[in-house]
Design a protein around this motif. Structure first.
Motif, mmCIF file in Angstrom:
data_model
loop_
_atom_site.group_PDB
_atom_site.id
_atom_site.type_symbol
_atom_site.label_atom_id
_atom_site.label_comp_id
_atom_site.label_asym_id
_atom_site.label_seq_id
_atom_site.Cartn_x
_atom_site.Cartn_y
_atom_site.Cartn_z
ATOM 1 N N ASN A 12 0.803 -1.226 0.000
ATOM 2 C CA ASN A 12 0.000 0.000 0.000
ATOM 3 C C ASN A 12 0.838 1.280 0.000
ATOM 4 O O ASN A 12 0.293 2.387 -0.031
ATOM 5 C CB ASN A 12 -0.923 0.017 1.229
ATOM 6 N N GLU B 299 0.273 3.959 -2.763
ATOM 7 C CA GLU B 299 -0.949 4.748 -2.610
ATOM 8 C C GLU B 299 -0.835 5.717 -1.445
ATOM 9 O O GLU B 299 -1.249 6.877 -1.529
ATOM 10 C CB GLU B 299 -2.158 3.818 -2.419
ATOM 11 N N LYS C 206 1.117 8.945 -2.028
ATOM 12 C CA LYS C 206 0.484 9.940 -2.899
ATOM 13 C C LYS C 206 -0.371 10.930 -2.119
ATOM 14 O O LYS C 206 -0.700 12.012 -2.611
ATOM 15 C CB LYS C 206 -0.396 9.246 -3.941
#
Length: 307
Positions: free
Chosen positions: A251, A254, A257
């Motif tokens: 993860n 993600e 970001k």
């Protein structure tokens, strides 16, 4: 194996220039470099768990790092396969660029020469071509960007790009008469405006969303007596934003970001200072440990090239 979009090794605070609005604070008296040899085994572990297509090396001025050759060879040997290494430099240490030519070729390193005026570029290129007279230069500008970009190749195998920036963005740290402060922004607006939010950096064995997150706490610590911060700003800066290797998971791409609470200390408008004759006056650092105040107005001038 976890794949991330990009990784950049930030290796030194030292620089030969004092560019106003530097986003890694190297225009001020920021000291220190990564001790690559001491942490070499830990950096190798990143290559065993994390992969990427592109790896960057930057500072400061990375050519000032005493172990740059070892760093490039290690990254090349450990992180395979990768498309290559990108070394960001201001090009002022021309003698070192020439001396490390074979290292750049053997490690598939592309030079990214960052300059700040076309006149400066012409001066630099004239000196560079004395060492590489068969250099081929190609224009590859993007109409959507306020910059001039060129690629170059040499029959020896040396390759790179020259990026002539025609603007600076407003910096995170603001300085006035020797006093530093930061912004008080909406974190989401600042994140949306930022052009560095995907410049993920490895620094001191942790992965950071951006160079600001990696460096701001250390910069404030070194210049504590010169900072004026609110309680909120202090709390944001004191938090740890780095991701350790054992915290990396599927993860991570993600999560990295997402905006950080720290984004609130960055400008939310991110104004471009396009008139470099007003906002830029880069000079060779005369004294290694001198505290450099903000430069006033003046015309952007080509600097002496060391050869």
């Amino acid at each position: 194996m976890i794949k991330v979009r990009s990784m950049t090794h930030y290796i030194t605070h030292h620089c030969t220039l004092n560019c106003i609005h530097c986003n890694t604070f190297n225009n001020f008296n920021f000291k220190g470099s990564v001790d690559w040899l001491a942490e070499r085994d830990n950096y190798k572990k990143w290559s065993e768990k994390v992969t990427t297509d592109n790896i960057g090396v930057l500072g400061g001025e990375p050519l000032l790092h005493p172990n740059l050759e070892q760093i490039l060879r290690d990254i090349h040997d450990w992180h395979r396969p990768i498309e290559g290494i990108c070394l960001s430099t201001n090009g002022t240490l021309l003698d070192k660029l020439v001396a490390l030519k074979d290292v750049f070729i053997e490690t598939n390193t592309t030079l990214s020469i960052s300059l700040h005026s076309l006149r400066w570029m012409r001066k630099w290129l004239t000196q560079f071509k004395k060492h590489f007279p068969k250099l081929k230069l190609s224009v590859c500008n993007d109409d959507d960007l306020d910059l001039e970009r060129y690629t170059f190749t040499d029959p020896s195998g040396l390759k790179g790009e020259i990026v002539v920036w025609t603007f600076f963005h407003e910096a995170t740290v603001m300085e006035d008469n020797g006093r530093f402060t930061v912004h008080d922004s909406d974190m989401n607006k600042a994140h949306e405006a930022c052009d560095s939010k995907e410049c993920h950096s490895i620094y001191k064995n942790k992965l950071y969303k951006c160079r600001i997150a990696a460096l701001i706490k250390e910069f404030v610590t070194q210049n504590e007596s010169n900072f004026t911060l609110t309680t909120k700003q202090r709390q944001l800066i004191d938090q740890e934003y780095g991701i350790a290797l054992d915290e990396m998971d599927s993860n991570t791409n993600e999560k990295i970001k997402e905006p950080l609470s720290l984004c609130a200390i960055c400008p939310e408008n991110f104004d471009k200072y396009a008139n470099l004759s007003t906002f830029f006056d880069a000079k060779i650092r005369k004294q290694k440990n001198k505290v450099v105040p903000r430069y006033g107005t003046g015309h952007s001038k080509p600097i002496p090239i060391r050869s």
